[in-house]
Design a protein around this motif. Structure first.
Motif, PDB file in Angstrom:
ATOM      1  N   THR A  54       0.824  -1.207   0.000  1.00 39.18           N
ATOM      2  CA  THR A  54       0.000   0.000   0.000  1.00 39.18           C
ATOM      3  C   THR A  54       0.862   1.262   0.000  1.00 39.18           C
ATOM      4  O   THR A  54       0.340   2.355  -0.150  1.00 39.18           O
ATOM      5  CB  THR A  54      -0.956   0.039   1.215  1.00 39.18           C
ATOM      6  OG1 THR A  54      -0.194  -0.114   2.399  1.00 39.18           O
ATOM      7  CG2 THR A  54      -2.014  -1.041   1.110  1.00 39.18           C
ATOM      8  N   ILE A  78      -3.803   3.186  -5.392  1.00 42.49           N
ATOM      9  CA  ILE A  78      -4.611   1.966  -5.488  1.00 42.49           C
ATOM     10  C   ILE A  78      -5.513   2.006  -6.722  1.00 42.49           C
ATOM     11  O   ILE A  78      -5.699   0.994  -7.395  1.00 42.49           O
ATOM     12  CB  ILE A  78      -5.437   1.746  -4.196  1.00 42.49           C
ATOM     13  CG1 ILE A  78      -4.517   1.624  -2.971  1.00 42.49           C
ATOM     14  CG2 ILE A  78      -6.364   0.537  -4.336  1.00 42.49           C
ATOM     15  CD1 ILE A  78      -3.541   0.463  -3.018  1.00 42.49           C
ATOM     16  N   THR A  93      -5.588  -6.604   3.388  1.00 45.26           N
ATOM     17  CA  THR A  93      -4.482  -5.956   4.086  1.00 45.26           C
ATOM     18  C   THR A  93      -4.150  -6.735   5.352  1.00 45.26           C
ATOM     19  O   THR A  93      -5.005  -7.417   5.918  1.00 45.26           O
ATOM     20  CB  THR A  93      -4.801  -4.497   4.486  1.00 45.26           C
ATOM     21  OG1 THR A  93      -6.015  -4.454   5.245  1.00 45.26           O
ATOM     22  CG2 THR A  93      -4.911  -3.603   3.276  1.00 45.26           C
ATOM     23  N   ALA A  98      -0.901  -0.541   6.679  1.00 50.83           N
ATOM     24  CA  ALA A  98      -1.462  -0.851   5.359  1.00 50.83           C
ATOM     25  C   ALA A  98      -2.976  -0.650   5.356  1.00 50.83           C
ATOM     26  O   ALA A  98      -3.544  -0.110   4.398  1.00 50.83           O
ATOM     27  CB  ALA A  98      -1.120  -2.285   4.963  1.00 50.83           C
ATOM     28  N   LEU A 102      -5.070   2.043   3.015  1.00 49.34           N
ATOM     29  CA  LEU A 102      -6.144   1.621   2.113  1.00 49.34           C
ATOM     30  C   LEU A 102      -7.465   2.282   2.498  1.00 49.34           C
ATOM     31  O   LEU A 102      -8.212   2.735   1.626  1.00 49.34           O
ATOM     32  CB  LEU A 102      -6.284   0.100   2.101  1.00 49.34           C
ATOM     33  CG  LEU A 102      -7.309  -0.431   1.107  1.00 49.34           C
ATOM     34  CD1 LEU A 102      -6.984  -0.012  -0.329  1.00 49.34           C
ATOM     35  CD2 LEU A 102      -7.418  -1.946   1.215  1.00 49.34           C
ATOM     36  N   TRP A 138     -13.091  -5.635   1.036  1.00 45.14           N
ATOM     37  CA  TRP A 138     -11.793  -5.369   1.648  1.00 45.14           C
ATOM     38  C   TRP A 138     -11.684  -6.222   2.907  1.00 45.14           C
ATOM     39  O   TRP A 138     -12.394  -6.018   3.872  1.00 45.14           O
ATOM     40  CB  TRP A 138     -11.652  -3.896   1.956  1.00 45.14           C
ATOM     41  CG  TRP A 138     -10.521  -3.557   2.869  1.00 45.14           C
ATOM     42  CD1 TRP A 138      -9.344  -4.243   3.038  1.00 45.14           C
ATOM     43  CD2 TRP A 138     -10.447  -2.445   3.749  1.00 45.14           C
ATOM     44  NE1 TRP A 138      -8.557  -3.616   3.972  1.00 45.14           N
ATOM     45  CE2 TRP A 138      -9.217  -2.508   4.418  1.00 45.14           C
ATOM     46  CE3 TRP A 138     -11.316  -1.401   4.034  1.00 45.14           C
ATOM     47  CZ2 TRP A 138      -8.823  -1.559   5.366  1.00 45.14           C
ATOM     48  CZ3 TRP A 138     -10.926  -0.457   4.968  1.00 45.14           C
ATOM     49  CH2 TRP A 138      -9.692  -0.544   5.624  1.00 45.14           C
TER      50      TRP A 138
END
Length: 164
Positions: A54, A78, A93, A98, A102, A138
């Motif tokens: 990231t 991203i 992640t 990170a 994100l 995610w």
């Protein structure tokens, strides 16, 4: 690094070995303390896995990998990365730094109102978000570092959720 998670004392490839082959040593080179890069690359390509950080530029403020001692100089774009992978629908992640990076980018890309960031998933769970012109899941997984106090089998149990 030639590939992601090459460090012998990181258990990521052992976790993948347990999940997909019921063998924590599946990606190890027998008799050596290293992982088989070619086997890993073939596996990742066959499964459609992609790996990236990231952050594209960081300064290590101390001689270790702790998030507490990382200065982010340049976050990874991203959106540009996903633009190269039109079929990607799942992001993962590990680690707080990170995840925070994100979360910031997903919040902006999803058009979330100021002060209302995209929900941070708890470890082992995921958040659904529409960003970068697609629906994404995610996932936030536990670290596979041996410094993270969780047994290998329990880490594998968390990671299995990605493939259900």
């Amino acid at each position: 690094m030639d590939f992601f998670y090459p460090n012998w004392i990181n258990d990521f490839w052992r976790v993948m070995g347990l999940i997909f082959f019921d063998d924590k040593a599946y990606f190890e080179v027998k008799g050596e303390k290293r992982f088989d890069k070619e086997r890993i690359a073939a596996f990742a390509e066959q499964r459609g896995f992609a790996f990236y950080d990231t952050a594209s530029k960081v300064n290590r403020l101390k001689d270790n990998a702790s998030d507490n001692f990382l200065e982010i100089v340049e976050p990874t774009d991203i959106g540009a990365l996903l633009g190269q992978m039109p079929d990607c629908r799942r992001l993962v992640t590990t680690g707080s730094k990170a995840s925070e990076l994100l979360q910031q980018q997903l919040t902006v890309a999803s058009g979330s109102a100021e002060g209302h960031p995209v929900e941070m998933p708890t470890i082992g769970s995921y958040t659904k978000v529409h960003a970068y012109e697609r629906d994404l899941e995610w996932f936030r997984m536990p670290s596979t570092s041996r410094a993270y106090p969780l047994a290998l089998g329990k880490k594998a149990d968390f990671y299995r959720r990605l493939f259900e």
